[in-house]
Scaffold this motif. Structure first.
Motif, PDB file in Angstrom:
ATOM      1  N   PHE A  93       0.828  -1.217   0.000  1.00 34.11           N
ATOM      2  CA  PHE A  93       0.000   0.000   0.000  1.00 34.11           C
ATOM      3  C   PHE A  93       0.858   1.261   0.000  1.00 34.11           C
ATOM      4  CE2 PHE A  93      -1.898   3.411   2.556  1.00 34.11           C
ATOM      5  CZ  PHE A  93      -2.979   3.733   1.735  1.00 34.11           C
ATOM      6  N   LEU A  94       1.894   1.270   0.861  1.00 40.68           N
ATOM      7  CA  LEU A  94       2.759   2.446   0.919  1.00 40.68           C
ATOM      8  C   LEU A  94       3.510   2.649  -0.404  1.00 40.68           C
ATOM      9  CD1 LEU A  94       4.256   2.123   4.519  1.00 40.68           C
ATOM     10  CD2 LEU A  94       2.518   3.732   3.729  1.00 40.68           C
ATOM     11  N   THR A  95       3.828   1.524  -1.073  1.00 42.35           N
ATOM     12  CA  THR A  95       4.564   1.623  -2.336  1.00 42.35           C
ATOM     13  C   THR A  95       3.678   2.123  -3.466  1.00 42.35           C
ATOM     14  OG1 THR A  95       6.081  -0.142  -1.697  1.00 42.35           O
ATOM     15  CG2 THR A  95       5.869   0.323  -4.051  1.00 42.35           C
ATOM     16  N   TRP A  96       2.580   1.393  -3.720  1.00 41.82           N
ATOM     17  CA  TRP A  96       1.758   1.674  -4.902  1.00 41.82           C
ATOM     18  C   TRP A  96       0.563   2.577  -4.627  1.00 41.82           C
ATOM     19  CZ3 TRP A  96       4.154   0.742  -9.143  1.00 41.82           C
ATOM     20  CH2 TRP A  96       5.120  -0.266  -9.181  1.00 41.82           C
ATOM     21  N   GLY A  97       0.297   2.814  -3.344  1.00 44.91           N
ATOM     22  CA  GLY A  97      -0.800   3.716  -3.014  1.00 44.91           C
ATOM     23  C   GLY A  97      -0.345   5.077  -2.535  1.00 44.91           C
TER      24      GLY A  97
END
Length: 532
Positions: free
Chosen positions: A227-231
């Motif tokens: 989530f932190l990467t792609w969101g």
């Protein structure tokens, strides 16, 4: 039935047990090498090995819980030692090796693993016997051994479940990778303004099984990271720098991920690893002090079988032998480089010192974290990156002194030597995780620590013989990202799928080579327990 497990009449290190453990180690090591390169995850081999051991040894008279414990201890090396596959393929990907050197790979895997065992022996009292660290995987293995102990008449071997799972996975894998009837994953890409988002989804049964082994905490950690990467991170960077007109959305976002976002994760893990090392200084000093007292005064050692580690003299001899193996491997590796003999000797000494010195500290750090939150959360990747930073800076200074950085061949050699030395540290760190988990299992079933330590050393040696041939087979069957042995191979089927690099810039200068090493270490962020 505690008295039965503590009885000295029960056999622990038996020939049949070590033979069975070796067979399991060979099979599980080969499986982990493939799985790790395919999906970036490996599975914990202790618990499946314990189940198989109980099922097989029940057919023989006199089998017991301690013998089964030794089998799983030896076979646990299969998962952990395989961690080296996330580093050493970089030598082919950067074009330094054309094939895997069997003896060099064997020596660094065996020697690094043995050092991982020895370096954690002085920490057993502080971190296992007299500690309240939970060691989740070690406790789980002990409970399975107790449940399957035929003396207590409890439980079921689980061999049917393992066979059923294997058949289902084989059928799905053949349909996916062989016949191409079903996909192994899907991704939803979309834009919000200039920001690019991805919702990744995989259908791999290997990932599903790895999720069961990692557990809910590890699974949630991976989901948060996704989530932190792609969101968050990728959308932020893509919105801050608009995509070029002629660029592909997916390719552009993947480029941002490789060049910016992965380094954020690397830096986070690196700082966490440094903090862990600082926290561990006191228990490390206590463990070493106790070991030196035993060396000076042999009478200080306990007569309690369940508290006996390898003798200090044995540890010294084994350490010297492991260091000698490292020096032999480094000598053969460095001898292929275009440098003077006196400089070659200097590089051998310096890299041996770095591998052993850094390896000792990472063994303590990783062992502590394995006990605290489990092997799946142990910061091997971050600590591995720190070792690469220290090694590369040291070799960079030596390169300036010897003039190696002034030529492309010299820079290529320095980068390759950094990866080669770092792979030794990684094997040490991985086995240190495993040793303390196994010693926790042994404590709960009242096994003899020194016998477990011997069994794990045997497992390291057996596993080391398997890794290089399997890597060679996989390389010629699938190839690695950026390194295909034949021109007619399909790049989409190449292994190391998350290690894509910009080929145009790969050999531009030393910093780019060092970044490649960081990319390779970053793959360890997603590894499961025991890897590894």
């Amino acid at each position: 039935m505690q008295h039965s497990t503590s009885s000295p009449s029960l056999k622990e290190l038996t020939f049949r047990g070590m033979f069975l453990g070796a067979l399991i180690t060979v099979i599980f090591t080969a499986s982990n090498v493939y799985l790790g390169l395919k999906v970036g995850l490996t599975f914990a081999s202790s618990i499946p090995a314990a189940v198989i051991s109980m099922a097989v040894l029940k057919m023989f008279s006199g089998s017991n819980i301690l013998e089964n414990n030794m089998v799983q201890t030896q076979a646990s090396a299969a998962g952990t030692l395989s961690s080296v596959i996330f580093v050493i393929p970089g030598l082919l990907m950067m074009g330094y090796w054309q094939d895997f050197s069997f003896w060099q790979t064997l020596l660094i895997c065996a020697a690094g693993g043995i050092l991982g065992v020895i370096f954690t022996v002085p920490l057993r009292q502080v971190m296992v016997a007299k500690s309240d660290l939970p060691y989740p995987e070690g406790v789980a293995a002990a409970e399975i051994l107790k449940a399957g102990n035929h003396e207590e008449g409890k439980g079921d071997s689980g061999i049917k479940e393992i066979a059923a799972g294997g058949v289902i996975a084989a059928v799905v894998s053949f349909a996916t990778n062989g016949l191409r009837l079903i996909a192994d994953g899907a991704s939803l890409w979309f834009k919000g303004g200039n920001a690019v988002f991805q919702v990744p989804m995989g259908f791999s049964l290997a990932l599903l099984g790895a999720g069961y082994l990692v557990g809910i905490v590890g699974g949630i950690a991976i989901l948060v990271g996704i989530f932190l990467t792609w969101g968050v991170a990728v959308p932020y960077f893509t919105s801050a720098s608009p995509m070029p007109v002629d660029a592909d959305m997916v390719g552009y976002a993947m480029g941002i991920w490789k060049s910016k976002v992965r380094f954020i994760g690397v830096g986070t893990i690196g700082i966490a690893a440094i903090w862990t090392l600082l926290v561990l200084m006191k228990p490390m000093i206590q463990g070493m002090a106790q070991s030196f007292r035993a060396l000076k005064d042999p009478s200080a050692q306990t007569n309690d079988r369940t508290q006996l580690d390898l003798s200090p003299k044995s540890m010294i001899y084994i350490t010297i032998a492991a260091i000698a193996l490292i020096m032999v491997a480094l000598h053969h590796f460095i001898a292929q480089a275009p440098i003077a003999t006196e400089y070659a000797l200097l590089f051998v000494i310096v890299c041996t010192f770095l591998a052993v010195f850094i390896g000792f500290f990472v063994a303590a750090a990783c062992g502590y974290m394995a006990g605290l939150v489990g092997s799946s959360s142990s910061p091997i990747s971050g600590i591995g990156i720190i070792s690469v930073v220290i090694t590369s800076l040291t070799l960079f200074l030596l390169g300036k002194m010897t003039g190696l950085i002034d030529s492309p061949e010299g820079m290529k050699f320095l980068t390759a030597l950094t990866i080669f030395t770092g792979s030794i540290v990684i094997t040490t760190a991985a086995i240190s995780n495993d040793n303390l988990q196994d010693l926790k299992t042994g404590l709960l079933v009242q096994a003899t620590p020194w016998r477990q330590q011997v069994a794990l050393i045997i497992g390291c040696v057996v596993g080391a013989f398997v890794i290089a041939p399997v890597l060679e087979i996989l390389y010629h069957a699938y190839g690695f990202t950026g390194a295909l042995p034949r021109a007619d191979m399909d790049p989409s089927q190449a292994l190391c799928p998350t290690s894509h690099l910009d080929d145009h810039h790969r050999h531009r200068h030393f910093l780019e080579q060092f970044r490649m090493a960081l990319y390779l270490y970053g793959d360890r962020i997603r590894l499961s327990p025991h890897h590894h």
